[in-house]
Design a protein around this motif. Structure first.
Motif, PDB file in Angstrom:
ATOM      1  N   LEU A 261       0.811  -1.208   0.000  1.00 14.61           N
ATOM      2  CA  LEU A 261       0.000   0.000   0.000  1.00 14.61           C
ATOM      3  C   LEU A 261       0.846   1.259   0.000  1.00 14.61           C
ATOM      4  O   LEU A 261       0.513   2.262  -0.633  1.00 14.61           O
TER       5      LEU A 261
ATOM      6  N   ARG B 231       0.335  -1.106   6.359  1.00 12.44           N
ATOM      7  CA  ARG B 231      -0.795  -1.421   7.230  1.00 12.44           C
ATOM      8  C   ARG B 231      -0.321  -2.056   8.524  1.00 12.44           C
ATOM      9  O   ARG B 231       0.495  -2.982   8.513  1.00 12.44           O
TER      10      ARG B 231
ATOM     11  N   ASP C  34      -7.308   4.142   6.627  1.00 12.64           N
ATOM     12  CA  ASP C  34      -7.676   3.998   5.223  1.00 12.64           C
ATOM     13  C   ASP C  34      -8.847   3.028   5.144  1.00 12.64           C
ATOM     14  O   ASP C  34      -9.030   2.188   6.026  1.00 12.64           O
ATOM     15  N   ARG C  35      -9.672   3.179   4.090  1.00  7.81           N
ATOM     16  CA  ARG C  35     -10.815   2.290   3.901  1.00  7.81           C
ATOM     17  C   ARG C  35     -10.830   1.735   2.484  1.00  7.81           C
ATOM     18  O   ARG C  35     -10.209   2.301   1.583  1.00  7.81           O
ATOM     19  N   LEU C  36     -11.536   0.661   2.317  1.00  7.68           N
ATOM     20  CA  LEU C  36     -11.736   0.100   0.993  1.00  7.68           C
ATOM     21  C   LEU C  36     -12.873   0.819   0.274  1.00  7.68           C
ATOM     22  O   LEU C  36     -13.776   1.373   0.909  1.00  7.68           O
TER      23      LEU C  36
ATOM     24  N   GLY D 198      -8.180  -7.359   1.321  1.00  6.90           N
ATOM     25  CA  GLY D 198      -9.230  -6.978   0.390  1.00  6.90           C
ATOM     26  C   GLY D 198     -10.067  -8.162  -0.051  1.00  6.90           C
ATOM     27  O   GLY D 198     -11.292  -8.057  -0.194  1.00  6.90           O
TER      28      GLY D 198
ATOM     29  N   SER E 150      -7.935  -0.090  -1.826  1.00  8.96           N
ATOM     30  CA  SER E 150      -7.683   0.924  -0.810  1.00  8.96           C
ATOM     31  C   SER E 150      -7.997   2.298  -1.403  1.00  8.96           C
ATOM     32  O   SER E 150      -7.599   2.610  -2.528  1.00  8.96           O
ATOM     33  N   GLN E 151      -8.702   3.116  -0.649  1.00  5.55           N
ATOM     34  CA  GLN E 151      -9.069   4.440  -1.155  1.00  5.55           C
ATOM     35  C   GLN E 151      -7.842   5.310  -1.399  1.00  5.55           C
ATOM     36  O   GLN E 151      -7.790   6.047  -2.385  1.00  5.55           O
TER      37      GLN E 151
ATOM     38  N   GLU F 237      -4.879   4.190  -2.133  1.00  6.34           N
ATOM     39  CA  GLU F 237      -4.138   3.606  -3.247  1.00  6.34           C
ATOM     40  C   GLU F 237      -4.756   4.014  -4.586  1.00  6.34           C
ATOM     41  O   GLU F 237      -4.058   4.196  -5.582  1.00  6.34           O
TER      42      GLU F 237
ATOM     43  N   HIS G 197      -8.728   0.376   8.116  1.00  3.36           N
ATOM     44  CA  HIS G 197      -7.512  -0.203   8.676  1.00  3.36           C
ATOM     45  C   HIS G 197      -6.486   0.907   8.839  1.00  3.36           C
ATOM     46  O   HIS G 197      -6.545   1.944   8.172  1.00  3.36           O
TER      47      HIS G 197
END
Length: 391
Positions: A191, A238, A256-258, A293, A335-336, A338, A360
Motif C-alpha cells: 500500500l 498497514r 484507510d478504507r476500501l 481486500g 484501498s481508497q 491507493e 484499517h
C-alpha cells in the motif's frame, strides 16, 4: 569491528583509564591502547580527550558508546537465553559471529566461506570453535543443507541486531562530524509503495540529497523478519492487530478504507446507489485468498450465491488491477488512498456504495528498543508531514 576492541572501548569509557580497563579485561595496557588506536583509525575520529581526571569520551565517543553498549548487551542477553558456558563473552570474536551468521544465511559451510571471502576450512574451524566455546550445538544437517538450531537462531538474531547497532553508531558519528548521514533502510508494504513513499522520499532528497535510501519490497512476513533481524529499521504500511511480534512497536499515521472502483464510463455509475445484486452482476478483479481486500470481498458477498457472481481475475498488483479496470467493465475493491491518484487523473472512479466497516490503520513499525539515527528521525518527520498533506 573487533569484539575485543569494542569491549575495551566500553571499559575505558567507564573507568576513564587504560590501566584500569586493561586490568578488568585481563589484557596488557599496550593491547588496550592499540585497540583504541585501531578503532579511531577505523572510524576516522578521535574517541577520547585526555583530561586531568583521565580519558573522557569525545562527543563522537559518547554517541558511539551508546551503540556499542547496545550491541554488546544484545549478545550478552542472547548468551544468557541459550545458557551458554560461563565467561564465554570474553572469548567471542567477530570471526565467530560472522561465521554463524553466514552459515545461517546460506545454509552451507562452503557458500558461507565464499560469502566471507575465506577458505572453507577456516570457516568450518571458526563455526565449530564457537560451538565449543558456547558448549552448545549450533548447526544441524538437513536435506536442504545446514540449518542452525534453536540456540543458533537466537544468537543469529542478536548478531544481526548487534551489527546493525554498530552500523548506526558509524552513521551517528558521520552525522555528528559532517552534518550528513547517508544510509536509510526502509521496508515499504504494498500500500505504501505507490502512495506514501514517493512524495516522502522526494521530499527527503530535497532536505538531504546525500542520503542513500534502500527500499525493501517483500511480503509482510519476510519484511517483519528483516525488521526483527536488523536488516531494515522502519516498516511503512498497514498495521496488524494483534501485534505480530512482542518485540516491535507500531505507530499509527492515519486510517484507510476500501472502496469499489471502476473506469469513469462504467454503466454502474449511472445507478445512484447500486445494490449488492447490482455489483455482483459485473466481473471482478480480486486479491489472492487470505489478503485483506479479498477477505472483505468474500464477507461482503457471503450471502450472494456463487453462480450469481460475475467472473473473477485474481491479482494484487495495483498496476495490473487498474489496467484491467480501465479497459473493461470489471470492478475491484481497492484501498481508497491507493486509488486516489488514479481518481485524480480521471482514469478510475469510485462507486457510491457502502462496504461496511473496512477501516484499517496505516503507520510505521519499528523494533521496540530501536534508537533512530538523525537521518531516520528526519525520515519519520518527513513522513508525518507528507501524511498530513495527504489528508
Amino acid at each position: 569491528m573487533n569484539i575485543r576492541h569494542l569491549r575495551a572501548f566500553v571499559a575505558v569509557c567507564e573507568s576513564g583509564s587504560v590501566s584500569i580497563a586493561a586490568e578488568r579485561m585481563q589484557l596488557s595496557q599496550p593491547a588496550v591502547t592499540q585497540s583504541m588506536a585501531k578503532l579511531e583509525r577505523l572510524l576516522d575520529v578521535s574517541l577520547f580527550n585526555r583530561r586531568s581526571k583521565g580519558l573522557v569520551p569525545t562527543p563522537a565517543g559518547t554517541v558511539f558508546l551508546v551503540r556499542v553498549e547496545g550491541a554488546l548487551n544484545r549478545l550478552a542477553v542472547a548468551l544468557r537465553n541459550i545458557r551458554a558456558a560461563a565467561g564465554v563473552m570474553g572469548a567471542l570474536t567477530t570471526t565467530h559471529l560472522k561465521a554463524l551468521d553466514a552459515v545461517a544465511r546460506h545454509g552451507s559451510f562452503s557458500l558461507a566461506a565464499v560469502a566471507l571471502g575465506i577458505s572453507q576450512p577456516a570457516l568450518h574451524r571458526a563455526a565449530r570453535d564457537l560451538e565449543t566455546q558456547l558448549g552448545k550445538t549450533l548447526y544441524t544437517k538437513t536435506h536442504r543443507g545446514i540449518d542452525v538450531t534453536r540456540d543458533g537462531d537466537v544468537l543469529v538474531r542478536a548478531i544481526r541486531l548487534a551489527f546493525a547497532d554498530l552500523d548506526h553508531g558509524v552513521e551517528d558519528i558521520v552525522a555528528l562530524t559532517s552534518g550528513k548521514s547517508t544510509i536509510l533502510r526502509v521496508g515499504a508494504l504494498s500500500l505504501a509503495q505507490g502512495t506514501i513513499m514517493p512524495p516522502v522520499l522526494n521530499r527527503l532528497h530535497d532536505i538531504a540529497p546525500e542520503v542513500h535510501v534502500r527500499v525493501v519490497d517483500a511480503p509482510f512476513d519476510d519484511m517483519l523478519y528483516a525488521l526483527r533481524h536488523g536488516e531494515i529499521d522502519i516498516m511503512v504500511g498497514r498495521l496488524r492487530d494483534p501485534l505480530p511480534a512482542p518485540d516491535i512497536r507500531q505507530n499509527a499515521l492515519f486510517e484507510d478504507r476500501l472502496g469499489v472502483f471502476c473506469r469513469p464510463e462504467h454503466p454502474v455509475l449511472s445507478i445512484g446507489h447500486p445494490t449488492k445484486a447490482d455489483l455482483a452482476a459485473y466481473p471482478w478483479v480480486v486479491g489472492h485468498p487470505g489478503m485483506r481486500g479479498r477477505q472483505h470481498f468474500d464477507q461482503f458477498f457471503a450471502d450472494v450465491p456463487q453462480d450469481c457472481l460475475g467472473p473473477m481475475i485474481e491479482s494484487s498488483a495495483h498496476a495490473l488491477v487498474s489496467g484491467l479496470l480501465r479497459g473493461s467493465d470489471k470492478l475491484a475493491m481497492l484501498s481508497q488512498i491507493e486509488a486516489a491518484e488514479d481518481c485524480r487523473r480521471g482514469t478510475l472512479a469510485r462507486v457510491d456504495t457502502d462496504l461496511g466497516d473496512s477501516a484499517h490503520v496505516i503507520g510505521t513499525t519499528v523494533r521496540d528498543d530501536w534508537k533512530p539515527t538523525p537521518m531516520q528521525e528526519t525520515f519519520l518527520d518527513t513522513l508525518s508531514t507528507q501524511v498530513d498533506l495527504l489528508h
